[in-house]
Design a protein around this motif. Sequence first.
Motif, PDB file in Angstrom:
ATOM      1  N   ARG A   9      78.056 -68.790  -9.168  1.00  0.00           N
ATOM      2  CA  ARG A   9      78.696 -69.615 -10.203  1.00  0.00           C
ATOM      3  C   ARG A   9      77.771 -69.745 -11.400  1.00  0.00           C
ATOM      4  NH1 ARG A   9      82.869 -72.094  -7.460  1.00  0.00           N
ATOM      5  NH2 ARG A   9      82.601 -72.170  -5.208  1.00  0.00           N
ATOM      6  N   ARG A  10      78.391 -69.822 -12.577  1.00  0.00           N
ATOM      7  CA  ARG A  10      77.651 -70.114 -13.800  1.00  0.00           C
ATOM      8  C   ARG A  10      78.465 -71.136 -14.574  1.00  0.00           C
ATOM      9  NH1 ARG A  10      76.126 -65.557 -18.074  1.00  0.00           N
ATOM     10  NH2 ARG A  10      78.335 -65.644 -18.444  1.00  0.00           N
ATOM     11  N   ASP A  11      77.847 -72.252 -14.884  1.00  0.00           N
ATOM     12  CA  ASP A  11      78.511 -73.354 -15.569  1.00  0.00           C
ATOM     13  C   ASP A  11      79.756 -73.810 -14.813  1.00  0.00           C
ATOM     14  OD1 ASP A  11      76.578 -73.130 -17.598  1.00  0.00           O
ATOM     15  OD2 ASP A  11      77.789 -71.663 -18.697  1.00  0.00           O
ATOM     16  N   GLY A  12      79.673 -73.807 -13.485  1.00  0.00           N
ATOM     17  CA  GLY A  12      80.770 -74.280 -12.652  1.00  0.00           C
ATOM     18  C   GLY A  12      81.870 -73.267 -12.396  1.00  0.00           C
ATOM     19  N   ALA A  13      81.838 -72.131 -13.061  1.00  0.00           N
ATOM     20  CA  ALA A  13      82.874 -71.114 -12.887  1.00  0.00           C
ATOM     21  C   ALA A  13      82.334 -69.964 -12.035  1.00  0.00           C
ATOM     22  CB  ALA A  13      83.333 -70.584 -14.237  1.00  0.00           C
ATOM     23  N   VAL A  14      83.180 -69.443 -11.168  1.00  0.00           N
ATOM     24  CA  VAL A  14      82.796 -68.299 -10.340  1.00  0.00           C
ATOM     25  C   VAL A  14      82.744 -67.056 -11.219  1.00  0.00           C
ATOM     26  CG1 VAL A  14      83.495 -66.830  -8.411  1.00  0.00           C
ATOM     27  CG2 VAL A  14      83.799 -69.299  -8.257  1.00  0.00           C
TER      28      VAL A  14
ATOM     29  N   ASN B 217      77.713 -71.206   2.385  1.00  0.00           N
ATOM     30  CA  ASN B 217      77.771 -70.282   1.254  1.00  0.00           C
ATOM     31  C   ASN B 217      78.295 -68.921   1.684  1.00  0.00           C
ATOM     32  OD1 ASN B 217      77.316 -69.427  -1.491  1.00  0.00           O
ATOM     33  ND2 ASN B 217      75.524 -68.337  -0.733  1.00  0.00           N
TER      34      ASN B 217
END
Length: 189
Positions: A45-50, A37
């Motif tokens: 990330r949130r919902d797979g998006a950075v 990491n």
Amino acid sequence: MIQHLRPAFVMTALFTLLLGLAYPLGITSLAQAVMPNAAQGSLIRRDGAVVGSQLIGQATTSPRYFWPRPSATAPDPYNASASSGANLGPTSAKLAERVKSDIERLHTAGIAGPLPADAATASGSGLDPHISPAFARAQIARVARERGMTEAQLSDLVGRVEEGRLLGFIGEPRVNVLRLNLALDAMKS
């Protein structure tokens, strides 16, 4: 003459391969294996998006969110390519004016009382993603009012995302503003 230049060329090529390729690849591979990491920028990330990095702050001006400390990377706040301190000393009129302006902005936004130092001062790099727990608590009333939430809910949230001292004694307690705002978005308001 070639006999004198040949060792120099060989050593240059050898050290270029060793220090320019092998060492960076080895350290990168080790970092990827031991702490993937951190080696990849500590991305959030949130919902797979950075949505950001836990190491670099983000400019936030919406009253619905907690605000970070001022950034020294003007004119673009939190611009990582412009990371540096402002080099303005305690007798600088420009620094005094900026701090006064920041304090007035915070008081106008409804943040009352004495402010913690990080509310009006930039970090050494200008990129610090953290604020003090005191500055986070000072913003609770404004965010609660904007979101129609109770101050107790937000106080509990700040307490949950607060990070302690490293190893229990290094540094100061802190709150990562991006993580706090993402947790705030996750709450039903």
